[in-house]
Design a protein around this motif. Structure first.
Motif, PDB file in Angstrom:
ATOM      1  N   ARG A 192      -1.000  -3.430   9.441  1.00 26.92           N
ATOM      2  CA  ARG A 192      -0.705  -3.763  10.838  1.00 26.92           C
ATOM      3  C   ARG A 192       0.146  -5.011  10.975  1.00 26.92           C
ATOM      4  O   ARG A 192       1.010  -5.089  11.825  1.00 26.92           O
ATOM      5  CB  ARG A 192      -2.006  -3.957  11.623  1.00 26.92           C
ATOM      6  CG  ARG A 192      -2.746  -2.705  11.885  1.00 26.92           C
ATOM      7  CD  ARG A 192      -3.969  -3.033  12.707  1.00 26.92           C
ATOM      8  NE  ARG A 192      -4.792  -1.859  12.861  1.00 26.92           N
ATOM      9  CZ  ARG A 192      -5.516  -1.621  13.940  1.00 26.92           C
ATOM     10  NH1 ARG A 192      -5.523  -2.476  14.930  1.00 26.92           N
ATOM     11  NH2 ARG A 192      -6.243  -0.529  14.019  1.00 26.92           N
ATOM     12  N   ASP A 193      -0.092  -6.006  10.141  1.00 23.38           N
ATOM     13  CA  ASP A 193       0.666  -7.253  10.221  1.00 23.38           C
ATOM     14  C   ASP A 193       2.126  -7.052   9.844  1.00 23.38           C
ATOM     15  O   ASP A 193       3.004  -7.718  10.366  1.00 23.38           O
ATOM     16  CB  ASP A 193       0.056  -8.317   9.312  1.00 23.38           C
ATOM     17  CG  ASP A 193      -1.315  -8.779   9.793  1.00 23.38           C
ATOM     18  OD1 ASP A 193      -1.655  -8.530  10.966  1.00 23.38           O
ATOM     19  OD2 ASP A 193      -2.048  -9.380   8.982  1.00 23.38           O
ATOM     20  N   LYS A 229      -6.806  -4.686   8.535  1.00 23.17           N
ATOM     21  CA  LYS A 229      -5.414  -4.663   8.956  1.00 23.17           C
ATOM     22  C   LYS A 229      -4.646  -3.575   8.213  1.00 23.17           C
ATOM     23  O   LYS A 229      -3.564  -3.199   8.609  1.00 23.17           O
ATOM     24  CB  LYS A 229      -4.756  -6.022   8.780  1.00 23.17           C
ATOM     25  CG  LYS A 229      -4.684  -6.525   7.369  1.00 23.17           C
ATOM     26  CD  LYS A 229      -4.069  -7.912   7.347  1.00 23.17           C
ATOM     27  CE  LYS A 229      -4.094  -8.467   5.952  1.00 23.17           C
ATOM     28  NZ  LYS A 229      -3.587  -9.812   5.901  1.00 23.17           N
TER      29      LYS A 229
END
Length: 121
Positions: A12-13, A78
């Motif tokens: 996600r980052d 993430k």
């Protein structure tokens, strides 16, 4: 021939998928389709699929007295599973070679895992 799961993982980052347009993704879709066609033409294709965004996941836990259904993924992370291929390959090295091509096509990390052998009857 053995079957292998080639799973595509995202972060996600790093992805910022919410800021990308369909136009941004089109070259990736085209590269993945070319890779899929190569898998099919060489007899390695079994099945493949891309997954909806992680916020579309639902988790079911029926290990207790009653089933519990919750929105979202099982693990808060993430990193996420974005899609996969199931392929047939002669050995682990051949599966890795396919994963190298798949990773380039989808522009993501690809994990290679063999399926368990069928139990003898």
């Amino acid at each position: 021939m053995s079957q292998y799961l080639l799973s595509v993982h995202g972060n996600r980052d790093e992805d910022a998928a919410e800021t990308r347009t369909m136009e941004d993704f089109q070259p990736i879709f085209e590269a993945v389709e070319r890779f899929n066609e190569r898998l099919r033409s060489e007899g390695a294709w079994v099945f493949a699929g891309g997954l909806q965004q992680i916020d579309r996941a639902t988790t079911v836990d029926n290990t207790g007295d009653a089933p519990i259904v919750t929105d979202g993924p099982y693990i808060e992370s993430k990193e996420y599973l974005g899609g996969f291929w199931v392929i047939e390959a002669a050995d682990h090295d051949a599966a890795l070679a396919w994963a190298v091509e798949g990773s380039k096509a989808c522009q993501g990390k690809v994990e290679v895992r063999p399926f368990q052998d069928e139990p003898e009857a």
